[in-house]
Design an enzyme around this catalytic site. Structure first.
Site, PDB file in Angstrom:
ATOM      1  N   SER A 121     -23.268  -7.655 -69.638  1.00 37.71           N
ATOM      2  CA  SER A 121     -24.435  -7.279 -70.442  1.00 37.71           C
ATOM      3  C   SER A 121     -25.717  -7.403 -69.647  1.00 37.71           C
ATOM      4  CB  SER A 121     -24.568  -8.224 -71.636  1.00 37.71           C
ATOM      5  OG  SER A 121     -23.406  -8.262 -72.373  1.00 37.71           O
ATOM      6  N   HIS A 142     -20.745  -0.563 -70.253  1.00 37.45           N
ATOM      7  CA  HIS A 142     -21.211  -1.556 -71.219  1.00 37.45           C
ATOM      8  C   HIS A 142     -20.988  -1.065 -72.644  1.00 37.45           C
ATOM      9  CE1 HIS A 142     -24.558  -4.025 -73.196  1.00 37.45           C
ATOM     10  NE2 HIS A 142     -23.534  -4.813 -72.993  1.00 37.45           N
ATOM     11  N   GLU A 154     -23.248   2.201 -72.284  1.00 33.67           N
ATOM     12  CA  GLU A 154     -24.186   2.355 -71.181  1.00 33.67           C
ATOM     13  C   GLU A 154     -23.366   2.405 -69.891  1.00 33.67           C
ATOM     14  OE1 GLU A 154     -28.248   0.107 -72.669  1.00 33.67           O
ATOM     15  OE2 GLU A 154     -26.559  -1.141 -72.097  1.00 33.67           O
ATOM     16  N   ASN A 192     -29.910  -4.303 -74.331  1.00 31.20           N
ATOM     17  CA  ASN A 192     -30.074  -5.758 -74.311  1.00 31.20           C
ATOM     18  C   ASN A 192     -31.448  -6.173 -73.810  1.00 31.20           C
ATOM     19  OD1 ASN A 192     -27.639  -6.226 -75.440  1.00 31.20           O
ATOM     20  ND2 ASN A 192     -26.581  -6.730 -73.543  1.00 31.20           N
TER      21      ASN A 192
HETATM   22  N1  LIG Z   1     -20.321 -10.542 -77.186  1.00 30.57           N
HETATM   23  C1  LIG Z   1     -20.986  -9.397 -77.184  1.00 30.57           C
HETATM   24  O1  LIG Z   1     -21.579  -9.018 -78.186  1.00 30.57           O
HETATM   25  C2  LIG Z   1     -21.003  -8.546 -75.933  1.00 30.57           C
HETATM   26  C3  LIG Z   1     -21.436  -7.220 -76.039  1.00 30.57           C
HETATM   27  C4  LIG Z   1     -21.397  -6.404 -74.915  1.00 30.57           C
HETATM   28  C5  LIG Z   1     -20.969  -6.931 -73.705  1.00 30.57           C
HETATM   29  N2  LIG Z   1     -20.565  -8.246 -73.630  1.00 30.57           N
HETATM   30  C6  LIG Z   1     -20.097  -8.732 -72.324  1.00 30.57           C
HETATM   31  O2  LIG Z   1     -18.684  -8.723 -72.336  1.00 30.57           O
HETATM   32  C7  LIG Z   1     -18.191  -9.768 -71.515  1.00 30.57           C
HETATM   33  C8  LIG Z   1     -17.257 -10.645 -72.326  1.00 30.57           C
HETATM   34  O3  LIG Z   1     -18.014 -11.247 -73.379  1.00 30.57           O
HETATM   35  P1  LIG Z   1     -17.322 -11.760 -74.711  1.00 30.57           P
HETATM   36  O4  LIG Z   1     -18.421 -12.005 -75.670  1.00 30.57           O
HETATM   37  O5  LIG Z   1     -16.200 -10.868 -75.071  1.00 30.57           O
HETATM   38  O6  LIG Z   1     -16.738 -13.170 -74.195  1.00 30.57           O
HETATM   39  P2  LIG Z   1     -15.616 -14.076 -74.882  1.00 30.57           P
HETATM   40  O7  LIG Z   1     -15.915 -15.453 -74.445  1.00 30.57           O
HETATM   41  O8  LIG Z   1     -15.521 -13.785 -76.332  1.00 30.57           O
HETATM   42  O9  LIG Z   1     -14.256 -13.563 -74.190  1.00 30.57           O
HETATM   43  C9  LIG Z   1     -13.986 -13.713 -72.833  1.00 30.57           C
HETATM   44  C10 LIG Z   1     -12.470 -13.695 -72.646  1.00 30.57           C
HETATM   45  O10 LIG Z   1     -12.188 -13.681 -71.252  1.00 30.57           O
HETATM   46  C11 LIG Z   1     -11.041 -14.480 -71.028  1.00 30.57           C
HETATM   47  N3  LIG Z   1     -11.011 -14.863 -69.603  1.00 30.57           N
HETATM   48  C12 LIG Z   1     -11.738 -15.799 -68.980  1.00 30.57           C
HETATM   49  N4  LIG Z   1     -11.404 -15.823 -67.658  1.00 30.57           N
HETATM   50  C13 LIG Z   1     -10.450 -14.888 -67.471  1.00 30.57           C
HETATM   51  C14 LIG Z   1      -9.720 -14.443 -66.345  1.00 30.57           C
HETATM   52  N5  LIG Z   1      -9.914 -14.962 -65.153  1.00 30.57           N
HETATM   53  N6  LIG Z   1      -8.807 -13.470 -66.527  1.00 30.57           N
HETATM   54  C15 LIG Z   1      -8.589 -12.916 -67.732  1.00 30.57           C
HETATM   55  N7  LIG Z   1      -9.278 -13.308 -68.847  1.00 30.57           N
HETATM   56  C16 LIG Z   1     -10.195 -14.272 -68.714  1.00 30.57           C
HETATM   57  C17 LIG Z   1     -11.221 -15.637 -71.987  1.00 30.57           C
HETATM   58  O11 LIG Z   1      -9.983 -16.280 -72.236  1.00 30.57           O
HETATM   59  C18 LIG Z   1     -11.791 -14.938 -73.220  1.00 30.57           C
HETATM   60  O12 LIG Z   1     -10.788 -14.525 -74.112  1.00 30.57           O
HETATM   61  C19 LIG Z   1     -19.399 -10.497 -70.966  1.00 30.57           C
HETATM   62  O13 LIG Z   1     -19.712  -9.994 -69.710  1.00 30.57           O
HETATM   63  C20 LIG Z   1     -20.474 -10.144 -71.980  1.00 30.57           C
HETATM   64  O14 LIG Z   1     -21.773 -10.214 -71.440  1.00 30.57           O
HETATM   65  C21 LIG Z   1     -20.565  -9.040 -74.715  1.00 30.57           C
END
Ligand SMILES: NC(=O)c1ccc[n+]([C@@H]2O[C@H](COP(=O)([O-])OP(=O)(O)OC[C@H]3O[C@@H](n4cnc5c(N)ncnc54)[C@H](O)[C@@H]3O)[C@@H](O)[C@H]2O)c1
Length: 594
Positions: A121, A142, A154, A192
């Site tokens: 993000s 994204h 994005e 964002n």
């Molecule tokens: N939460 C949001 O609203 C949102 C929106 C857009 C983008 N993002 C981006 O998406 C990405 C993930 O965010 P999220 O909110 O889903 O996080 P999250 O914490 O909900 O999920 C992350 C997942 O990654 C897994 N993980 C960690 N290390 C790992 C590895 N080495 N191999 C495989 N899996 C692994 C974890 O077990 C977990 O299930 C981030 O970069 C975040 O910035 C988040």
């Protein structure tokens, strides 16, 4: 020749990854869904099942299609399973070191022609890309939360991303039913960068006890028509993810203090209050992963008790502009006898015409019957004098937005009105206390801020100063309830809740445009399709008026002195040039032909 993406990998099946798997599998793409451990894999699988079951229950997905969708997903622990995929989308936590290590591993494991995409993000896609030996094949992809619902993606191209890679990824987005905007690599990209300052500021309001969590969320939903309030949205995003995004944006987005995470966020993350995913964040949920809010210690009583409110039977409205007309209409329709005082202009024709036109429109729309139309008009006394306000129970002022004008009026009202009358100002940018102190009865003075257009928006901000009595606040809340309005109670700070949160976001959008990062259309698109906003920031600016937004932003900046809140020079220039939005035929867009 364009690449075919028939088999893709998704790494990390948390809040975003599980949704991204669903998007691919729903559109006929085979997915290798990878997690770090068996328990995490089971959680990801359960999230996908919950989401698709919900879609079936809502009639949006046939059972057979759900089963076909699941059959396309191959759940695996460990990256080795990604040897044969055409594209990998990474969605692991927002930590640069973790993502760089992961990309180096993917580079080693995946076929040389595989495209590697990050769902980051806020982190630099370039920093992630150079951890591989194929930076030209690395892009940002994204998705927005929830990925199956939000239309926007994005696409982030770095200075080394190959043009054909961007083309193929854009084509893939279209195949997934998404709308993409392609942009360069800048902290927070479009959405964002505009969203997180606002979210952080809302947390600051909670931390300062400026308004309750419910009132802040309600204010933004009802005052701006947003699909959810900022605190509920933070719970959906995840407080840990939000913390990391803010941190990166602060460090790499110009060290704007508005992005320095509010201390409360870090405390909540440390305490394990991560939002929906942990079952508790700003709100409490019935179980981890659930969207259902359950009552907790901070939940207000279902009906606000207003024990000390004074009865209000007649109302005076002072002013001759659009807001005054809207208020005369609103009070008269709710059954109050209204005395309309033209205030400083001395002409009642405009206001009575405006009210009659609005009531005629209501009849035409079927929202008012002819008898009520007549009864409403009969309750209004036009061209009343200030002296005639001697016996009303509430005076609402909607005269010119100038402190000296309002102070002079309140001094007169203080002489004329009987004791105990509630005196309300509708100012949107002046300190209410300045107006209150023009009277000898500051305890009876408060702000009633009706977001524009007053006759249509369901919200009123009740602004209490440090001198406003509890009884006055209770009376105002009770009157607004009788008008059928929802109230939020807040303190006397520039912009109250809605404008304080809305205007800096609009100003940031203007700065982004000014910096040449994205176009008016792309920015409006990003906020509508990525965040579900009903209108984009430039549509809002043209509708409310650039001059109105600028005046409000100046007031917010004057009070807070935060450099990031200084009005965007482009906004100042457009106002100086007379480009005020719809009203003048041109603002950020040309409206002259409409
Ligand atoms: N939460 C949001 O609203 C949102 C929106 C857009 C983008 N993002 C981006 O998406 C990405 C993930 O965010 P999220 O909110 O889903 O996080 P999250 O914490 O909900 O999920 C992350 C997942 O990654 C897994 N993980 C960690 N290390 C790992 C590895 N080495 N191999 C495989 N899996 C692994 C974890 O077990 C977990 O299930 C981030 O970069 C975040 O910035 C988040």
């Amino acid at each position: 020749m364009a690449r075919e993406f028939t088999r893709v990998g998704v790494v990390g099946l948390g809040t975003m990854g599980a949704g991204i798997v669903e998007v691919f599998a729903r559109n006929g793409v085979d997915v290798v869904a990878v997690e770090v451990s068996e328990p995490a894999l089971a959680r990801g699988r359960a999230t996908l099942a919950r989401s698709t079951d919900r879609a079936v229950a809502k009639g949006k997905l046939a059972e057979t299609d759900r089963d076909a969708l699941h059959s396309r997903v191959d759940f695996q622990v460990g990256l080795e399973a990604l040897r044969a995929v055409d594209l990998v989308v990474e969605a692991v936590p927002e930590h640069l070191d973790l993502k760089r290590r992961l990309f180096a591993e993917l580079d080693r494991i995946c076929r040389p022609d595989t495209i590697l995409a990050t769902n980051t993000s806020s982190l630099s896609v370039t920093d992630i890309a150079v951890a591989t030996d194929r930076p030209q094949q690395v892009v940002g992809l994204h998705f927005f939360n929830p990925a199956p619902v939000m239309k926007l993606v994005e696409v982030v191209r770095t200075v080394v991303t190959a043009a054909d890679v961007v083309d193929d990824v854009e084509a893939l987005c279209a195949r997934l039913g998404k709308v993409d905007v392609t942009i360069s690599d800048r902290a927070g990209f479009i959405a964002n960068a505009l969203l997180f300052g606002y979210l952080n500021q809302a947390v600051g309001m909670v931390e300062a006890r400026y308004a309750t969590r419910e009132d802040i969320d309600l204010a933004m939903k009802l005052g701006c028509g947003l699909p959810m309030g900022p605190l509920a949205l933070l719970d959906l995003i995840g407080l840990d993810t939000a913390y990391e995004i803010l941190n990166t944006m602060y460090r790499h987005g110009g060290r704007d203090r508005r992005h320095a995470p509010t201390p409360l966020i870090r405390q909540m993350v440390t305490a394990g209050l991560l939002g929906r995913k942990s079952g508790r964040g700003f709100y409490t949920y019935d179980k981890p992963g659930s969207a259902k809010v359950v009552p907790d210690g901070q939940t207000p009583a279902p009906t606000r008790t207003v024990p000390d409110s004074a009865p209000v039977t007649t109302v005076g409205v002072v002013g001759a502009g659009a807001l005054a007309a809207g208020l005369v209409e609103v009070f008269a329709r709710a059954g109050y006898p209204v005395l309309s005082v033209d205030g400083d202009t001395g002409s009642s024709a405009g206001i009575s015409d405006a009210v009659r036109t609005a009531l005629d429109e209501d009849v035409a729309r079927g929202a008012l019957d002819a008898a009520d139309h007549e009864a409403t008009l009969a309750r209004i006394t036009w061209s009343a004098t200030l002296e005639q306000l001697a016996d009303v129970d509430l005076v609402v002022e909607a005269v010119a937005e100038e402190s000296s004008v309002k102070q002079a009026l309140f001094a007169r009202l203080d002489e004329v009105c009987k004791p105990g009358v509630l005196l309300a100002t509708t100012t949107s940018s002046l300190p209410v206390i300045e107006v209150a102190m023009a009277t000898q009865r500051p305890a009876d003075v408060l702000g009633l801020h009706f977001p524009d257009p007053a006759a249509r928006r369901p919200l009123v901000e009740v602004v209490r100063t440090i001198r406003t009595s509890a009884e006055a606040t209770a009376t105002a809340t009770a009157v607004c309830a009788a008008l059928g309005r929802t109230t939020v109670v807040c303190g006397d700070r520039a912009g109250f809740v809605v404008d304080a949160l809305l205007l800096p976001y609009l100003n940031d959008a203007v700065r982004m445009l000014e910096a040449g990062y994205a176009s008016v259309d792309d920015i409006d698109h990003a906020m509508k399709l990525g965040c579900g906003y009903p209108t984009g920031p430039f549509e809002v600016l043209d509708a409310i008026g650039l001059d109105v937004a600028l005046a409000g932003q100046r007031a917010v900046y004057r009070e807070q002195r935060e450099p990031g809140l200084a009005p965007a020079p482009l906004l100042e220039h457009l106002v100086t040039a007379g480009y005020l939005g719809h009203r003048s035929g041109r603002g950020f867009r040309d409206h002259s032909g409409r």
